[in-house]
Design an enzyme around this catalytic site. Structure first.
Site, PDB file in Angstrom:
ATOM      1  N   ASP A   1      -8.889  50.518   5.981  1.00  0.00           N
ATOM      2  CA  ASP A   1      -9.822  49.423   5.734  1.00  0.00           C
ATOM      3  C   ASP A   1     -11.227  50.011   5.674  1.00  0.00           C
ATOM      4  O   ASP A   1     -11.517  50.997   6.357  1.00  0.00           O
ATOM      5  CB  ASP A   1      -9.732  48.361   6.832  1.00  0.00           C
ATOM      6  CG  ASP A   1     -10.356  47.038   6.419  1.00  0.00           C
ATOM      7  OD1 ASP A   1      -9.609  46.125   6.013  1.00  0.00           O
ATOM      8  OD2 ASP A   1     -11.596  46.912   6.491  1.00  0.00           O
TER       9      ASP A   1
ATOM     10  N   GLU B   1      -8.156  38.138  -2.143  1.00  0.00           N
ATOM     11  CA  GLU B   1      -7.656  37.656  -3.445  1.00  0.00           C
ATOM     12  C   GLU B   1      -8.807  37.601  -4.464  1.00  0.00           C
ATOM     13  O   GLU B   1      -9.240  36.531  -4.895  1.00  0.00           O
ATOM     14  CB  GLU B   1      -7.049  36.260  -3.251  1.00  0.00           C
ATOM     15  CG  GLU B   1      -6.115  35.826  -4.335  1.00  0.00           C
ATOM     16  CD  GLU B   1      -4.734  36.445  -4.232  1.00  0.00           C
ATOM     17  OE1 GLU B   1      -3.934  36.220  -5.137  1.00  0.00           O
ATOM     18  OE2 GLU B   1      -4.460  37.154  -3.249  1.00  0.00           O
TER      19      GLU B   1
ATOM     20  N   LYS C   1     -10.001  44.052  -6.372  1.00  0.00           N
ATOM     21  CA  LYS C   1      -8.688  44.689  -6.494  1.00  0.00           C
ATOM     22  C   LYS C   1      -8.657  45.731  -7.617  1.00  0.00           C
ATOM     23  O   LYS C   1      -8.040  46.786  -7.481  1.00  0.00           O
ATOM     24  CB  LYS C   1      -7.601  43.630  -6.734  1.00  0.00           C
ATOM     25  CG  LYS C   1      -7.203  42.851  -5.484  1.00  0.00           C
ATOM     26  CD  LYS C   1      -6.009  41.962  -5.768  1.00  0.00           C
ATOM     27  CE  LYS C   1      -5.603  41.126  -4.560  1.00  0.00           C
ATOM     28  NZ  LYS C   1      -4.953  41.931  -3.514  1.00  0.00           N
TER      29      LYS C   1
ATOM     30  N   SER D   1      -1.401  36.645  -3.218  1.00  0.00           N
ATOM     31  CA  SER D   1      -0.913  35.271  -3.191  1.00  0.00           C
ATOM     32  C   SER D   1      -0.729  34.688  -4.582  1.00  0.00           C
ATOM     33  O   SER D   1       0.100  33.808  -4.777  1.00  0.00           O
ATOM     34  CB  SER D   1      -1.887  34.376  -2.408  1.00  0.00           C
ATOM     35  OG  SER D   1      -1.993  34.789  -1.070  1.00  0.00           O
TER      36      SER D   1
ATOM     37  N   HIS E   1       5.251  39.960  -1.758  1.00  0.00           N
ATOM     38  CA  HIS E   1       4.526  38.837  -1.162  1.00  0.00           C
ATOM     39  C   HIS E   1       5.097  38.558   0.224  1.00  0.00           C
ATOM     40  O   HIS E   1       6.146  37.944   0.371  1.00  0.00           O
ATOM     41  CB  HIS E   1       4.643  37.616  -2.074  1.00  0.00           C
ATOM     42  CG  HIS E   1       3.858  36.435  -1.605  1.00  0.00           C
ATOM     43  ND1 HIS E   1       4.154  35.146  -1.974  1.00  0.00           N
ATOM     44  CD2 HIS E   1       2.773  36.346  -0.786  1.00  0.00           C
ATOM     45  CE1 HIS E   1       3.300  34.321  -1.407  1.00  0.00           C
ATOM     46  NE2 HIS E   1       2.453  35.023  -0.686  1.00  0.00           N
TER      47      HIS E   1
ATOM     48  N   ASN F   1       2.880  34.672   6.062  1.00  0.00           N
ATOM     49  CA  ASN F   1       2.234  34.672   7.372  1.00  0.00           C
ATOM     50  C   ASN F   1       2.938  33.688   8.316  1.00  0.00           C
ATOM     51  O   ASN F   1       3.233  32.569   7.898  1.00  0.00           O
ATOM     52  CB  ASN F   1       0.760  34.260   7.196  1.00  0.00           C
ATOM     53  CG  ASN F   1      -0.063  34.434   8.444  1.00  0.00           C
ATOM     54  OD1 ASN F   1       0.182  35.316   9.247  1.00  0.00           O
ATOM     55  ND2 ASN F   1      -1.047  33.576   8.605  1.00  0.00           N
TER      56      ASN F   1
ATOM     57  N   ASN G   1       4.087  30.382  -4.096  1.00  0.00           N
ATOM     58  CA  ASN G   1       2.758  29.776  -4.106  1.00  0.00           C
ATOM     59  C   ASN G   1       2.527  28.818  -5.258  1.00  0.00           C
ATOM     60  O   ASN G   1       1.662  27.946  -5.167  1.00  0.00           O
ATOM     61  CB  ASN G   1       1.679  30.860  -4.069  1.00  0.00           C
ATOM     62  CG  ASN G   1       1.399  31.323  -2.653  1.00  0.00           C
ATOM     63  OD1 ASN G   1       1.943  30.772  -1.699  1.00  0.00           O
ATOM     64  ND2 ASN G   1       0.564  32.328  -2.494  1.00  0.00           N
TER      65      ASN G   1
END
Length: 282
Positions: A33, A91, A96, A118, A139, A142, A189
């Site tokens: 990260d 997202e 990205k 997502s 995917h 959670n 989703n």
């Protein structure tokens, strides 16, 4: 023999959950990260979660075993030794795209790269790679360590070898893999975001209260959580971004985000992770 060293990029709620899951089954996990403070918070949170899961299930990995297999770093070059990479950042295609271009340069062309997103189409993410055949969608739901299934997404150029590798990793983690073809929002989703967004419209229009909407779904359909509780768990900011992506990709107004959702996110009420969403959390 299975995978021995996995890289997880992005230490948010989902990324840290993926890292926890994989470390819990004996895999060495490099957790990358850009925020060193976030990595420190994650290490503490994972230790607490591991103790909690151990109370729920005595077969869960001991907290010390999980922690010792997690290797936090801010250095993206640490991906070079990974056998499999899972990207989990926010997202946002503008973030990205350059990240995947860097990943493509760092890891070998035969190393599978999974995008844990997502809603953004995996084929679009793969376009940032020269080696598009090694890009697949994974995917994770959670809370990751408790969910039994992973949605695996086949992009246009995804190779069968890459697809098998993703399914094998899911199996090594004790999870079922369900393979679907690429689409904005995939299967889960595309349906889930309609579900929670329409529940928000019912509250926004004064048809029912937050509590009444959730109680109806739990009592009538046996859902463990109502749609608004579910939205809080996902994160209202994540729900909003997902709806915006699906709405933009499909150009279908049934995915237009509810104004109440936008208002809550603008106010900083983003759900459980922020302490307040449709409900207030300690």
């Amino acid at each position: 023999m299975g995978f021995r060293r996995i890289a997880v990029v992005g230490a948010g709620v989902i990324g840290s959950g993926v890292a926890h899951l994989l470390a819990g089954v004996g895999i060495e996990v490099v957790l990358v990260d850009s925020d060193e403070r976030q990595l420190g918070l994650v290490m503490g949170n994972v230790a607490r979660q591991a103790r909690f899961f151990r109370l729920l299930d005595k077969t869960a990995a001991p907290p010390d075993d999980v922690a010792v297999r997690l290797h936090p770093t801010t250095n993206l070059e640490a991906l070079a030794d990974a056998e499999f990479v899972i990207e989990n950042i926010t997202e946002d295609w503008a973030l990205k795209r350059p990240l995947h271009q860097r990943i493509d340069q760092i890891v070998g062309p035969d190393v599978p790269v999974a995008a844990n997103t997502s809603a953004i189409p995996i084929t679009r993410i793969a376009s940032a790679h020269d080696a598009q055949a090694r890009v697949v969608g994974m995917h994770f739901m959670n809370p990751v360590p408790l969910m039994p299934t992973v949605e695996v997404i086949r992009a246009v150029h995804t190779s069968e070898a890459c697809l098998r590798a993703a399914c094998e990793l899911a199996g090594q983690a004790g999870r079922s893999a369900i393979v679907v073809n690429d689409s904005p929002g995939f299967v889960t989703n595309r349906v889930m975001m309609l579900f929670v967004n329409e529940a928000m419209f019912l509250v926004h229009e004064g048809v029912a209260s937050i509590q009444e909407v959730d109680r109806l779904f739990k009592s009538c359909f046996g859902h463990k959580m109502g749609p608004l509780e579910t939205a809080d768990l996902i994160g209202l900011d994540t729900v909003l971004r997902s709806l915006e992506v699906i709405h933009g990709e499909l150009e279908d107004d049934k995915y237009r985000p509810c104004p109440l959702l936008k208002k809550l996110v603008y106010a900083g009420h983003i759900g459980r992770k922020g302490g307040k969403g449709f409900y207030t959390y300690d």
